[in-house]
Design an enzyme around this catalytic site. Structure first.
Site, mmCIF file in Angstrom:
data_model
loop_
_atom_site.group_PDB
_atom_site.id
_atom_site.type_symbol
_atom_site.label_atom_id
_atom_site.label_comp_id
_atom_site.label_asym_id
_atom_site.label_seq_id
_atom_site.Cartn_x
_atom_site.Cartn_y
_atom_site.Cartn_z
ATOM 1 N N ALA A 1 0.882 -1.214 -0.006
ATOM 2 C CA ALA A 1 -0.161 0.045 -0.016
ATOM 3 C C ALA A 1 0.824 1.202 -0.149
ATOM 4 O O ALA A 1 1.902 1.327 0.512
ATOM 5 C CB ALA A 1 -0.771 -0.080 1.318
ATOM 6 N N ASP B 1 0.395 3.209 -5.003
ATOM 7 C CA ASP B 1 -0.762 3.675 -5.816
ATOM 8 C C ASP B 1 -1.854 4.115 -4.930
ATOM 9 O O ASP B 1 -2.591 3.587 -4.856
ATOM 10 C CB ASP B 1 -0.916 2.568 -6.836
ATOM 11 C CG ASP B 1 -2.251 3.136 -7.991
ATOM 12 O OD1 ASP B 1 -2.291 4.344 -7.975
ATOM 13 O OD2 ASP B 1 -2.706 2.223 -8.588
ATOM 14 N N THR C 1 -3.421 4.043 1.069
ATOM 15 C CA THR C 1 -4.594 3.892 1.835
ATOM 16 C C THR C 1 -5.686 5.115 1.449
ATOM 17 O O THR C 1 -5.162 6.187 1.218
ATOM 18 C CB THR C 1 -4.198 4.215 3.281
ATOM 19 O OG1 THR C 1 -3.410 3.144 3.725
ATOM 20 C CG2 THR C 1 -5.442 4.504 4.335
ATOM 21 N N ASN D 1 8.952 8.556 5.428
ATOM 22 C CA ASN D 1 7.965 9.224 4.980
ATOM 23 C C ASN D 1 7.036 9.661 5.959
ATOM 24 O O ASN D 1 6.834 9.001 7.080
ATOM 25 C CB ASN D 1 7.324 8.452 3.827
ATOM 26 C CG ASN D 1 6.193 7.642 4.366
ATOM 27 O OD1 ASN D 1 4.949 8.005 4.586
ATOM 28 N ND2 ASN D 1 6.417 6.248 4.516
ATOM 29 N N GLY E 1 0.980 11.030 5.250
ATOM 30 C CA GLY E 1 -0.306 11.203 5.911
ATOM 31 C C GLY E 1 -1.706 10.990 5.183
ATOM 32 O O GLY E 1 -2.451 11.763 5.150
ATOM 33 N N PHE E 2 -1.661 9.811 4.438
ATOM 34 C CA PHE E 2 -2.817 9.471 3.649
ATOM 35 C C PHE E 2 -3.395 10.548 2.617
ATOM 36 O O PHE E 2 -4.448 10.705 2.655
ATOM 37 C CB PHE E 2 -4.248 9.325 4.498
ATOM 38 C CG PHE E 2 -3.844 7.821 5.562
ATOM 39 C CD1 PHE E 2 -2.730 6.997 5.410
ATOM 40 C CD2 PHE E 2 -4.577 7.809 6.655
ATOM 41 C CE1 PHE E 2 -2.618 5.880 6.164
ATOM 42 C CE2 PHE E 2 -4.702 6.651 7.225
ATOM 43 C CZ PHE E 2 -3.382 5.766 7.224
ATOM 44 N N ASN F 1 -5.997 -0.419 7.887
ATOM 45 C CA ASN F 1 -4.726 0.510 8.259
ATOM 46 C C ASN F 1 -4.904 0.906 9.578
ATOM 47 O O ASN F 1 -5.538 2.255 9.561
ATOM 48 C CB ASN F 1 -4.349 1.230 7.131
ATOM 49 C CG ASN F 1 -3.105 1.720 7.402
ATOM 50 O OD1 ASN F 1 -2.488 1.599 8.606
ATOM 51 N ND2 ASN F 1 -2.322 2.701 6.445
ATOM 52 N N SER G 1 -0.506 3.350 10.466
ATOM 53 C CA SER G 1 0.550 4.211 9.997
ATOM 54 C C SER G 1 0.896 5.229 10.958
ATOM 55 O O SER G 1 0.004 5.527 11.785
ATOM 56 C CB SER G 1 -0.379 5.111 8.825
ATOM 57 O OG SER G 1 0.513 6.424 8.615
ATOM 58 N N ASN H 1 1.901 8.001 10.602
ATOM 59 C CA ASN H 1 1.874 9.621 10.132
ATOM 60 C C ASN H 1 0.243 10.188 10.223
ATOM 61 O O ASN H 1 0.195 11.192 9.564
ATOM 62 C CB ASN H 1 2.098 9.598 8.692
ATOM 63 C CG ASN H 1 3.650 9.149 8.562
ATOM 64 O OD1 ASN H 1 4.257 9.414 9.294
ATOM 65 N ND2 ASN H 1 3.894 8.388 7.636
ATOM 66 N N THR H 2 -0.633 9.562 10.774
ATOM 67 C CA THR H 2 -1.897 9.927 11.032
ATOM 68 C C THR H 2 -2.041 10.216 12.568
ATOM 69 O O THR H 2 -1.893 9.048 13.359
ATOM 70 C CB THR H 2 -3.053 9.401 10.540
ATOM 71 O OG1 THR H 2 -3.129 9.383 9.285
ATOM 72 C CG2 THR H 2 -4.540 9.852 11.108
ATOM 73 N N LYS I 1 -3.656 -4.542 8.815
ATOM 74 C CA LYS I 1 -2.039 -4.173 8.720
ATOM 75 C C LYS I 1 -1.651 -3.755 10.095
ATOM 76 O O LYS I 1 -2.060 -2.668 10.764
ATOM 77 C CB LYS I 1 -1.782 -3.168 7.761
ATOM 78 C CG LYS I 1 -0.332 -2.824 7.257
ATOM 79 C CD LYS I 1 -0.440 -2.317 6.118
ATOM 80 C CE LYS I 1 1.275 -2.041 5.704
ATOM 81 N NZ LYS I 1 1.443 -1.539 4.381
ATOM 82 N N THR J 1 4.999 -5.690 7.929
ATOM 83 C CA THR J 1 4.387 -4.676 8.682
ATOM 84 C C THR J 1 4.146 -3.358 8.021
ATOM 85 O O THR J 1 4.996 -3.139 6.953
ATOM 86 C CB THR J 1 5.391 -4.509 10.126
ATOM 87 O OG1 THR J 1 6.720 -3.957 9.486
ATOM 88 C CG2 THR J 1 5.577 -5.740 10.925
ATOM 89 N N ASN J 2 3.665 -2.336 8.848
ATOM 90 C CA ASN J 2 3.936 -1.173 8.427
ATOM 91 C C ASN J 2 5.247 -0.460 8.622
ATOM 92 O O ASN J 2 6.201 -1.050 9.012
ATOM 93 C CB ASN J 2 2.828 -0.113 8.842
ATOM 94 C CG ASN J 2 2.055 0.940 7.941
ATOM 95 O OD1 ASN J 2 3.099 1.587 7.240
ATOM 96 N ND2 ASN J 2 0.841 0.871 8.032
HETATM 97 C C1 LIG Z 1 6.007 6.685 0.536
HETATM 98 C C2 LIG Z 1 5.382 5.363 1.402
HETATM 99 C C3 LIG Z 1 3.904 5.556 1.496
HETATM 100 C C4 LIG Z 1 3.320 4.604 2.107
HETATM 101 N N1 LIG Z 1 1.989 4.772 2.249
HETATM 102 C C5 LIG Z 1 1.321 3.492 2.900
HETATM 103 C C6 LIG Z 1 -0.149 3.637 2.981
HETATM 104 O O1 LIG Z 1 -0.655 4.588 2.663
HETATM 105 N N2 LIG Z 1 -0.693 2.679 3.700
HETATM 106 C C7 LIG Z 1 -0.144 1.645 4.209
HETATM 107 O O2 LIG Z 1 -0.672 0.691 4.750
HETATM 108 N N3 LIG Z 1 1.192 1.659 4.170
HETATM 109 C C8 LIG Z 1 1.881 2.570 3.228
HETATM 110 N N4 LIG Z 1 3.275 2.483 3.521
HETATM 111 C C9 LIG Z 1 4.010 1.454 3.945
HETATM 112 C C10 LIG Z 1 4.245 0.298 2.981
HETATM 113 O O3 LIG Z 1 2.889 -0.185 2.435
HETATM 114 C C11 LIG Z 1 5.151 -1.083 3.508
HETATM 115 O O4 LIG Z 1 4.175 -1.434 4.538
HETATM 116 C C12 LIG Z 1 6.292 -0.569 4.211
HETATM 117 O O5 LIG Z 1 6.860 0.885 3.371
HETATM 118 C C13 LIG Z 1 7.400 -1.617 4.385
HETATM 119 O O6 LIG Z 1 7.985 -2.289 3.280
HETATM 120 P P1 LIG Z 1 9.063 -2.025 2.642
HETATM 121 O O7 LIG Z 1 10.212 -1.997 3.517
HETATM 122 O O8 LIG Z 1 9.307 -2.764 1.371
HETATM 123 O O9 LIG Z 1 8.998 -0.390 1.936
HETATM 124 C C14 LIG Z 1 4.067 3.543 2.781
HETATM 125 C C15 LIG Z 1 5.432 3.657 2.672
HETATM 126 C C16 LIG Z 1 6.047 4.569 1.733
HETATM 127 C C17 LIG Z 1 7.411 4.273 1.585
#
Ligand SMILES: Cc1cc2nc3c(=O)[nH]c(=O)nc-3n(C[C@H](O)[C@H](O)[C@H](O)COP(=O)(O)O)c2cc1C
Length: 345
Positions: free
Chosen positions: A66, A69, A90, A115, A118-119, A176, A179, A181-182, A221, A249-250
């Protein structure tokens, strides 16, 4: 053109993209993928990689996490690279801009990103309409969250509204609650708070399921930053309320060392290599706590084929990448898919 030709093109494009600020590079990369999408053709996947989770057929275990996109506007372009599933969002009920920029940072020397997006997203109606138009044939996950200005005690209303608006286009939902960031979102992982979200979602799913003739699984998540008690409580809550699966994980708010390294960049969640060790630990604990049959989607620091294989061996059913894909592009998919058949050895 084959997926390996996509690798070659991306290998040329990635160093150029990385000269731009990260969020600009992200947008340009997505547009580039869309422009080229009709030229890719992902190779057929070996049948022994296919897996069935909650009645959903995944061509192989590897998906896109997530946040990549956010609005589901690039499903076709990303799908053409060969992901078995893509988690959109999200998504929040109403559109919102997210945090002020800059809010995405590269920590290239440690294969990480920071990052605090913040959705940022265009809202559930917009996303649903776009997904409806997409021809992507893989599994479509939708990550749902609450708007930043919705008080915590009304959070369930936001999740339910997203469920309603996106039910027709989703193959699974990711709740979710993790995060960083919220503000205070992670408090929703506590047993009562989580039950207050899951129960109304399940009730609404019952109704929507009859209407649409499909039961869409609900995954939670989770954060890598829970302490031992918090983690065990969360597992017990997921068991008690029969959650369909978990995504672990997130991003992490990081160790002291990591935070010190990025202190000039401000707050946020770290992803990529520094997350790997913690994410594996949680995966192993989850498998132990939740039992053999419980669906677990592993994400966090999967940067190469070896990591991917390790997660499957540690008990994951599916895998998701984000940061590794940012740095390595489609070559990461090729490498992971080539590594996977060895699971059958
Ligand atoms: C720029 C950015 C934006 C993200 N936005 C979301 C999000 O909107 N919702 C969510 O569940 N996780 C979000 N994630 C977390 C990723 O889905 C993932 O769980 C996390 O980055 C760990 O995987 P990775 O180490 O392969 O990046 C975001 C991560 C990044 C780097």
């Amino acid at each position: 053109m084959t997926a390996s030709a996509a690798d070659i093109l991306a290998r040329a494009a990635l160093p150029v993209l990385q000269r731009f600020p990260p969020e600009t590079a992200h947008a340009l990369g997505l547009r580039g993928l869309r422009a080229m999408q009709r030229f890719w053709k992902s190779p057929p996947f070996p049948a022994n990689l296919a897996t069935e989770i909650c009645g959903l057929h995944f061509a192989h275990p590897l998906g896109l996490a997530a946040g990549f996109d956010k609005n589901g506007a690039y499903l076709d372009a990303l799908g053409a690279l060969g992901f078995s599933h893509i988690e959109v969002g999200t998504v929040t009920p109403r559109p919102q801009p997210g945090n002020p920029r800059p809010r995405l940072f590269r920590l290239r020397h440690i294969d990480a990103l920071l990052n605090r997006m913040g959705f940022n997203n265009k809202g559930a109606d917009y996303v649903a309409a776009g997904m409806q138009r997409s021809a992507y044939r893989g599994i479509r996950g939708v990550s749902i969250g609450k708007n930043a200005d919705t008080p915590l005690d009304r959070a369930a209303d936001d999740y339910v509204e997203c469920l309603r608006k996106l039910y027709a286009v989703a193959d699974y939902f990711a709740i979710n609650v993790s995060s960083p960031n919220t503000q205070r979102l992670r408090e929703l992982q506590a047993p009562e708070a989580l039950a207050d979200i899951i129960l109304p979602l399940q009730q609404e799913r019952e109704r929507l399921g009859k209407m649409h003739g499909k039961r869409v699984p609900l995954f939670v998540k989770i954060s890598p930053d829970l302490d031992g008690d918090g983690f065990r409580d969360l597992c017990a809550t997921m068991k008690r309320h029969r959650v369909d699966g978990v995504i672990a994980t997130n991003t992490t708010t990081g160790s002291q060392t990591l935070r010190a390294m990025a202190k000039d960049l401000g707050s946020g969640g770290f992803s990529g290599a520094p997350l790997a060790q913690g994410a594996v630990g949680i995966l192993v604990e989850l498998r132990r706590e939740m039992g053999e049959e419980f669906p677990i989607i592993a994400t966090g620091g999967i940067m190469d084929g070896e990591q991917a294989l390790g997660r499957l061996r540690a008990g994951a059913n599916l895998l998701q990448v984000y940061t590794g894909f940012v740095y390595r592009g489609p070559a990461l998919l090729t490498e992971i898919l080539a590594a996977l058949p060895h699971v059958a050895d």
